[in-house]
Design an enzyme around this catalytic site. Structure first.
Site, PDB file in Angstrom:
ATOM      1  CE  LYS A  13     -16.091  15.386  18.414  1.00  0.00           C
ATOM      2  NZ  LYS A  13     -16.823  14.349  17.646  1.00  0.00           N
ATOM      3  CB  CYS A  20     -17.066  16.299  14.211  1.00  0.00           C
ATOM      4  SG  CYS A  20     -18.579  15.541  13.542  1.00  0.00           S
ATOM      5  CD  GLU A  73     -15.203  13.260  13.970  1.00  0.00           C
ATOM      6  OE1 GLU A  73     -15.201  13.395  15.202  1.00  0.00           O
ATOM      7  OE2 GLU A  73     -16.226  13.426  13.272  1.00  0.00           O
TER       8      GLU A  73
END
Length: 281
Positions: A127, A166, A52
């Site tokens: 995300k 994540c 990320e």
């Protein structure tokens, strides 16, 4: 899974894990990414996964000041080097153009790009779950991606790789949605924040996502101050085949497609499920 020095023995798919230390120096970050792709090319890998925020990272927060468009230097470099080395790439970046916050302040987007081995941009995952936890407020600088966007699944050498990033790892429905879309492997670029129990959570969650989905998991963490590193590759049976420490490193592992099919035959939990994943605002 195995660690093999020679060429991948089909039906194995070779994956290079680039656990990079990333900072605010964009040129240095591009050079680190290029080195990882070069290593993957020498290893004859099919796919390289970078963490990320691989384009630029500031542990105090990532926002518009570190964002660049899809036709900017970072993604352009990935596409050129993917084609040069014949290896697909999954990597985290930050894009401009996010929805403003409630006070009208501009925000960026935490994104993961998928590039095929010819250098084509296959897709972008924005995300969904922003890291507003453990004292962090990612939503101050970043806008969430749309919950109803199609899942990003990349075909590589006979396996399908589904992308999340994540904090998404803490939400099992995100992984299940990718498996429902055909993913055999879950790819998780991360800058997993350090702290009490955090490294343990990272490992436990990656193993859990593998077991409950009978899918391999390639979880690639950033190295450096404030993040845990500790990238790992987990088989569909939950066995960890590769596990790094917290130092920057590039490692390569083979994923066995036959093993995945065998595990799913022995443990048909995906067929036995009784609930579906439904998006909510």
């Amino acid at each position: 899974m195995s660690l093999r020095p020679g060429p991948p023995q089909r039906p194995a798919v070779r994956v290079t894990v680039g656990q990079l230390e990333v900072g605010t120096d964009r040129e240095a970050n591009r050079l680190a990414a290029r080195d990882a792709l070069r290593t993957a090319g020498r290893a004859r890998a099919d796919l390289v996964v970078l963490p990320e925020y691989a384009s630029a990272y500031d542990r105090r927060g990532v926002g518009l000041d570190l964002a660049e468009p899809l036709d900017g230097p970072f993604v352009t470099t990935l596409r050129e080097d993917a084609a040069r080395h014949g290896v697909a790439v999954v990597a985290g970046t930050t894009l401009p153009g996010g929805e403003p916050d409630a006070d009208g302040r501009a925000r960026a987007v935490n994104a993961v790009v998928a590039v095929d081995a010819s250098g084509g941009l296959v897709g972008v995952y924005r995300k969904v779950h922003l890291y507003d936890a453990f004292g962090h407020r990612e939503s101050q600088h970043l806008a969430p991606g749309p919950v109803d966007a199609p899942p990003l699944v990349l075909d590589v050498a006979g396996l399908r790789f589904g992308v999340l990033t994540c904090y998404d790892l803490r939400f099992p429905e995100s992984a299940r949605r990718l498996v429902d879309a055909g993913a055999d492997v879950l790819v998780v670029p991360a800058a997993w924040a350090a702290g009490e129990l955090k490294a343990m959570h990272w490992r436990a969650l990656a193993v859990a996502r593998a077991i409950e989905n009978t899918a391999a998991v390639v979880a690639v963490g950033q190295a450096g101050a404030g993040v845990v590193g500790r990238s790992l590759v987990v088989g569909p049976d939950g066995v960890v085949g590769l596990e790094a420490d917290d130092a920057p490193q590039v490692r390569t592992v083979d994923l066995d497609a036959d093993e995945l099919r065998s595990v799913r035959e022995q443990n048909p939990s995906l067929r036995n499920r009784r609930y579906a994943v439904v998006a909510r605002d």
